[in-house]
Design an enzyme around this catalytic site. Structure first.
Site, PDB file in Angstrom:
ATOM      1  N   HIS A  24      -7.856  -2.534  -2.395  1.00 28.92           N
ATOM      2  CA  HIS A  24      -7.147  -1.429  -2.605  1.00 28.92           C
ATOM      3  C   HIS A  24      -6.399  -1.252  -4.051  1.00 28.92           C
ATOM      4  O   HIS A  24      -6.090  -0.206  -4.474  1.00 28.92           O
ATOM      5  CB  HIS A  24      -6.140  -1.096  -1.687  1.00 28.92           C
ATOM      6  CG  HIS A  24      -5.393  -2.045  -1.198  1.00 28.92           C
ATOM      7  ND1 HIS A  24      -5.430  -2.939   0.056  1.00 28.92           N
ATOM      8  CD2 HIS A  24      -4.268  -2.653  -1.701  1.00 28.92           C
ATOM      9  CE1 HIS A  24      -4.781  -3.741   0.200  1.00 28.92           C
ATOM     10  NE2 HIS A  24      -3.830  -3.601  -0.779  1.00 28.92           N
ATOM     11  N   GLY A  67      -7.780   0.808  -7.269  1.00 29.66           N
ATOM     12  CA  GLY A  67      -7.482   2.301  -7.486  1.00 29.66           C
ATOM     13  C   GLY A  67      -6.289   2.764  -7.004  1.00 29.66           C
ATOM     14  O   GLY A  67      -6.047   4.144  -7.176  1.00 29.66           O
ATOM     15  N   HIS A  68      -5.332   1.907  -6.532  1.00 30.76           N
ATOM     16  CA  HIS A  68      -4.074   2.449  -5.931  1.00 30.76           C
ATOM     17  C   HIS A  68      -2.994   1.488  -6.685  1.00 30.76           C
ATOM     18  O   HIS A  68      -2.619   0.634  -5.919  1.00 30.76           O
ATOM     19  CB  HIS A  68      -4.107   2.250  -4.304  1.00 30.76           C
ATOM     20  CG  HIS A  68      -2.923   3.007  -3.819  1.00 30.76           C
ATOM     21  ND1 HIS A  68      -1.867   2.545  -3.650  1.00 30.76           N
ATOM     22  CD2 HIS A  68      -3.051   4.381  -3.313  1.00 30.76           C
ATOM     23  CE1 HIS A  68      -1.052   3.519  -2.874  1.00 30.76           C
ATOM     24  NE2 HIS A  68      -1.689   4.623  -2.863  1.00 30.76           N
ATOM     25  N   PHE A  69      -2.616   1.503  -7.826  1.00 34.94           N
ATOM     26  CA  PHE A  69      -3.039   2.569  -8.773  1.00 34.94           C
ATOM     27  C   PHE A  69      -3.333   1.566  -9.970  1.00 34.94           C
ATOM     28  O   PHE A  69      -2.725   0.682 -10.233  1.00 34.94           O
ATOM     29  CB  PHE A  69      -1.939   3.598  -9.131  1.00 34.94           C
ATOM     30  CG  PHE A  69      -1.491   4.405  -7.954  1.00 34.94           C
ATOM     31  CD1 PHE A  69      -2.159   5.518  -7.518  1.00 34.94           C
ATOM     32  CD2 PHE A  69      -0.189   3.979  -7.130  1.00 34.94           C
ATOM     33  CE1 PHE A  69      -1.820   6.208  -6.426  1.00 34.94           C
ATOM     34  CE2 PHE A  69       0.068   5.024  -6.125  1.00 34.94           C
ATOM     35  CZ  PHE A  69      -0.692   5.922  -5.822  1.00 34.94           C
ATOM     36  N   VAL A 101       0.078  -0.809  -6.089  1.00 33.13           N
ATOM     37  CA  VAL A 101       1.261  -0.476  -4.942  1.00 33.13           C
ATOM     38  C   VAL A 101       0.241  -0.682  -3.632  1.00 33.13           C
ATOM     39  O   VAL A 101      -0.877   0.002  -3.560  1.00 33.13           O
ATOM     40  CB  VAL A 101       1.540   0.890  -4.890  1.00 33.13           C
ATOM     41  CG1 VAL A 101       2.474   1.287  -3.819  1.00 33.13           C
ATOM     42  CG2 VAL A 101       2.390   1.054  -6.287  1.00 33.13           C
TER      43      VAL A 101
END
Length: 152
Positions: free
Chosen positions: A50, A53-55, A60
């Protein structure tokens, strides 16, 4: 009945939960007090998918994955207490209530998830839990959640 272990390592967790990488979100569960309470531990690393893409540039941990990690901790607590290793236990969310997020969680953090049973007992299908996730004593998230336990 044999005495219940007070903690579950990753090998026991995998014998209880059906989750696997990348969605197995708890590394160990300690301080298991029957079906009453326990503490899940998640070592957050940059390798988790994750964070791509986050972020980008500011990793996070998504709040929903923090809640999922709390739920997995609660399921392990119940599974250990009810001797559910290797018994194909399934757990499904029914509700998530009172969710609040207080701090970012990122790579390098150790997420401690204290979970307690608010409603549920051995033999019941529907359980309700409260959870608080923290990093170094600082609250990151809290919520209540209801789950259906399919105990085989």
């Amino acid at each position: 009945m044999t005495s219940t272990p007070v903690q579950a390592d990753i090998q026991l967790i995998q014998r209880i939960l059906p989750h696997r990488y990348p969605f197995l979100l708890v590394d160990k569960v300690i301080d298991i007090d029957g079906t009453a309470s326990a503490t899940g531990i998640k070592n957050v690393t940059m390798n988790e998918p994750h964070f791509q893409g986050h972020f980008p540039g500011m990793p996070v941990m998504p709040g929903v994955t923090i809640i999922e990690a709390m739920a997995q901790s609660a399921a392990v607590m119940v599974g250990v207490s009810m001797d559910m290793a290797d018994k194909n236990m399934k757990v499904f969310f029914m509700a998530i209530d009172k969710a609040k997020f207080r701090r970012k969680v990122g790579p390098g953090d150790v997420l401690e998830m204290k979970v307690e049973t608010l409603r549920g007992k051995p033999g019941a299908k529907v359980w309700r839990f409260g959870g608080v996730a923290s990093v170094e004593g600082e609250m990151a998230a809290e919520c209540e959640f209801t789950a259906m336990m399919d105990l085989g």
